[in-house]
Design an enzyme around this catalytic site. Structure first.
Site, PDB file in Angstrom:
ATOM      1  N   TYR A   1      17.546  30.815   7.248  1.00  0.00           N
ATOM      2  CA  TYR A   1      16.509  31.672   7.844  1.00  0.00           C
ATOM      3  C   TYR A   1      16.646  31.755   9.361  1.00  0.00           C
ATOM      4  O   TYR A   1      16.830  30.741  10.033  1.00  0.00           O
ATOM      5  CB  TYR A   1      15.121  31.117   7.522  1.00  0.00           C
ATOM      6  CG  TYR A   1      14.753  31.180   6.066  1.00  0.00           C
ATOM      7  CD1 TYR A   1      14.689  32.397   5.395  1.00  0.00           C
ATOM      8  CD2 TYR A   1      14.463  30.028   5.355  1.00  0.00           C
ATOM      9  CE1 TYR A   1      14.332  32.460   4.054  1.00  0.00           C
ATOM     10  CE2 TYR A   1      14.106  30.076   4.015  1.00  0.00           C
ATOM     11  CZ  TYR A   1      14.045  31.295   3.374  1.00  0.00           C
ATOM     12  OH  TYR A   1      13.695  31.337   2.056  1.00  0.00           O
TER      13      TYR A   1
ATOM     14  N   MET B   1      12.751  25.032   2.418  1.00  0.00           N
ATOM     15  CA  MET B   1      11.849  24.278   1.544  1.00  0.00           C
ATOM     16  C   MET B   1      12.623  23.416   0.547  1.00  0.00           C
ATOM     17  O   MET B   1      12.267  22.262   0.285  1.00  0.00           O
ATOM     18  CB  MET B   1      10.935  25.234   0.763  1.00  0.00           C
ATOM     19  CG  MET B   1       9.908  24.522  -0.103  1.00  0.00           C
ATOM     20  SD  MET B   1       8.917  25.661  -1.082  1.00  0.00           S
ATOM     21  CE  MET B   1       7.969  26.475   0.174  1.00  0.00           C
TER      22      MET B   1
ATOM     23  N   ARG C   1     -11.236  -0.127  14.604  1.00  0.00           N
ATOM     24  CA  ARG C   1     -11.017   0.631  13.369  1.00  0.00           C
ATOM     25  C   ARG C   1     -11.879  -0.068  12.320  1.00  0.00           C
ATOM     26  O   ARG C   1     -13.099   0.020  12.412  1.00  0.00           O
ATOM     27  CB  ARG C   1      -9.510   0.630  13.048  1.00  0.00           C
ATOM     28  CG  ARG C   1      -8.918   1.994  12.797  1.00  0.00           C
ATOM     29  CD  ARG C   1      -7.404   1.944  12.615  1.00  0.00           C
ATOM     30  NE  ARG C   1      -6.938   0.884  11.712  1.00  0.00           N
ATOM     31  CZ  ARG C   1      -5.698   0.778  11.247  1.00  0.00           C
ATOM     32  NH1 ARG C   1      -4.783   1.672  11.570  1.00  0.00           N
ATOM     33  NH2 ARG C   1      -5.348  -0.216  10.449  1.00  0.00           N
TER      34      ARG C   1
ATOM     35  N   LYS D   1       0.850  -1.208   0.000  1.00  0.00           N
ATOM     36  CA  LYS D   1       0.000   0.000   0.000  1.00  0.00           C
ATOM     37  C   LYS D   1       0.877   1.246   0.000  1.00  0.00           C
ATOM     38  O   LYS D   1       2.080   1.166   0.267  1.00  0.00           O
ATOM     39  CB  LYS D   1      -0.906  -0.024   1.243  1.00  0.00           C
ATOM     40  CG  LYS D   1      -0.146   0.060   2.566  1.00  0.00           C
ATOM     41  CD  LYS D   1      -1.058  -0.204   3.766  1.00  0.00           C
ATOM     42  CE  LYS D   1      -0.264  -0.145   5.057  1.00  0.00           C
ATOM     43  NZ  LYS D   1      -1.057  -0.642   6.207  1.00  0.00           N
TER      44      LYS D   1
HETATM   45  C1  PLP Z   1      -0.398  -1.741   6.776  1.00  0.00           C
HETATM   46  C2  PLP Z   1      -1.043  -3.037   7.107  1.00  0.00           C
HETATM   47  C3  PLP Z   1      -0.284  -4.196   7.309  1.00  0.00           C
HETATM   48  C4  PLP Z   1       1.222  -4.179   7.355  1.00  0.00           C
HETATM   49  O1  PLP Z   1       1.637  -3.591   8.570  1.00  0.00           O
HETATM   50  P1  PLP Z   1       3.196  -3.502   8.947  1.00  0.00           P
HETATM   51  O2  PLP Z   1       3.188  -2.999  10.339  1.00  0.00           O
HETATM   52  O3  PLP Z   1       3.806  -2.548   7.987  1.00  0.00           O
HETATM   53  O4  PLP Z   1       3.737  -4.865   8.803  1.00  0.00           O
HETATM   54  C5  PLP Z   1      -0.947  -5.394   7.498  1.00  0.00           C
HETATM   55  N1  PLP Z   1      -2.293  -5.438   7.514  1.00  0.00           N
HETATM   56  C6  PLP Z   1      -3.058  -4.333   7.360  1.00  0.00           C
HETATM   57  C7  PLP Z   1      -4.538  -4.459   7.413  1.00  0.00           C
HETATM   58  C8  PLP Z   1      -2.462  -3.102   7.168  1.00  0.00           C
HETATM   59  O5  PLP Z   1      -3.221  -2.004   7.018  1.00  0.00           O
END
Ligand code: PLP
Length: 381
Positions: free
Chosen positions: A269, A317, A138, A40
């Site tokens: 800055y 920046m 969640r 992801k």
């Molecule tokens: C992001 C995620 C993972 C992976 O988590 P890590 O801590 O990066 O291993 C696994 N399952 C779900 C549902 C996630 O959202």
């Protein structure tokens, strides 16, 4: 006069050999389970398509993403491996995902209805992973909602519109492996899975992220879902070298200007730093618009010319200024390493996270790839 260089100003270098190595390490940690590499957020900033291919070459048999767009991107790149997408709105259009054979997480009856309707349009059953909320509050269905979700799943399965592939959940405290909530979540998952089996389904069960993959073999069940460790970052925050993982990303940029300034001159800055002596400064064009947190002003070093040198004054920046004292070994065009695997003494993403009071996940996903060139090395043949 120098001839133009093709080396990028600023670069996120991603070592796909490290990804393959890390997946092999995870496979060894969970030899009895299938392995889903989580890619992801564009592969945690490392490149979803490239990492997906490397992870599959390293022994992963599944891929995991958050959104339908991320799933479609992998399918469009020709990746046909089993693929789960898990965070959707109930009014998303799932038709293309079902048609492309993307597995879908289902946390509610409304989501199931949308997925079932999409299966009718796509002309094939949707493959669903029913998500139980086992204690993170969640995603997923609460225990009280589970029988209703199973009722609808049973009907949709009888119509041939869904196939219940899995019952699954996500851990809240996996980075504290002995936290009592892990066992509690596992017990609730197993209860939800057994309830699905009583309805005649034969789903697999999955729960473990990277932390649980590495530390809780009793929670591997049928499949593990590591993310961060695929990229070589330890989910428990142990220092580089204490685990077999190899960080895959190096963030670096090239020196644009080197000059001497006299003692007493203020830098950047606000003049938060003033040269205490005559010194050599190197200007490096990487700043907060590239993903170097401004809060690291005065609190970071880069590896440049064979030494760790302090970034002085505020992070701007677009640029930072590095104090190189007498300037030995530092020239325009040289590469300054901001973070990397740590093998040559450079800072790590973990170092940045520790300094900032955050986690390395946020560091690597925070590189701004509209400005930083991402380069992949070490791809398998
Ligand atoms: C992001 C995620 C993972 C992976 O988590 P890590 O801590 O990066 O291993 C696994 N399952 C779900 C549902 C996630 O959202």
């Amino acid at each position: 006069m120098q001839s133009p260089s093709s080396v990028p100003r600023a670069e996120a270098l991603v070592d796909l050999a490290a990804v393959r190595h890390n997946v092999a390490v995870l496979r060894e940690a969970a030899p009895a389970a299938q392995l889903m590499a989580v890619v992801k957020a564009d592969g945690y900033g490392h490149g979803a398509v490239e990492v997906a291919r490397a992870a599959l070459a390293g022994g992963a048999s599944w891929l995991g993403v958050c959104t339908l767009e991320e799933a479609a991107h992998l399918r469009a790149a020709g990746i046909t491996a089993p693929l789960l997408s898990w965070l959707h709105l109930p009014d998303d259009d799932f038709t293309d995902a079902v048609a492309a054979g993307v597995d879908l997480s289902v946390p509610s009856r409304a989501h199931l209805a949308a997925v079932t309707a999409a299966a009718s349009r796509a002309g094939r059953p949707a493959r669903v992973h029913l998500k139980a909320d086992t204690g993170m509050s969640r995603g997923g269905a609460q225990p009280a909602a589970w029988p209703g979700l199973l009722d609808d799943a049973e009907k949709a399965a009888a119509d041939g519109r869904v196939e219940v592939v899995a019952v699954w959940s996500h851990l809240a405290n996996a980075d504290t492996p002995d936290h009592p909530s892990l066992d509690a979540q596992a017990a609730r998952l197993t209860a939800a899975w057994e309830a699905a089996r009583e309805r005649g389904f034969a789903p697999i069960r999955h729960l473990a992220n990277a932390a649980a993959t590495l530390t809780r073999p009793d929670l591997h069940f049928d499949l593990v879902r590591p993310g961060i460790a695929v990229y070589g970052l330890d989910p428990l925050g142990r220092p580089v070298g204490e685990t077999a993982l190899r960080p895959a990303m190096t963030l670096r940029a090239r020196v644009a200007l080197v000059k001497r300034v006299p003692a007493g001159e203020g830098v950047s800055y606000g003049h938060e730093w003033t040269a205490p002596r005559d010194t050599t400064l190197a200007l490096v064009p990487l700043g907060y618009a590239d993903g170097v947190p401004r809060r690291l002003s005065g609190r970071m070093r880069v590896l440049l010319g064979g030494a760790l040198r302090p970034v002085v004054g505020r992070v701007s920046m677009d640029q930072v200024v590095v104090d190189c004292e007498d300037g030995t070994g530092v020239r325009e065009g040289d590469t300054a390493v901001f973070f990397g695997p740590g093998a040559n003494g450079e800072p790590t993403a973990q170092d940045w996270a520790d300094e900032l009071g955050t986690i390395h996940y946020e560091i690597v996903t925070g590189v701004h790839l509209r400005r930083v060139t991402r380069t992949h090395i070490g791809a398998a043949e």
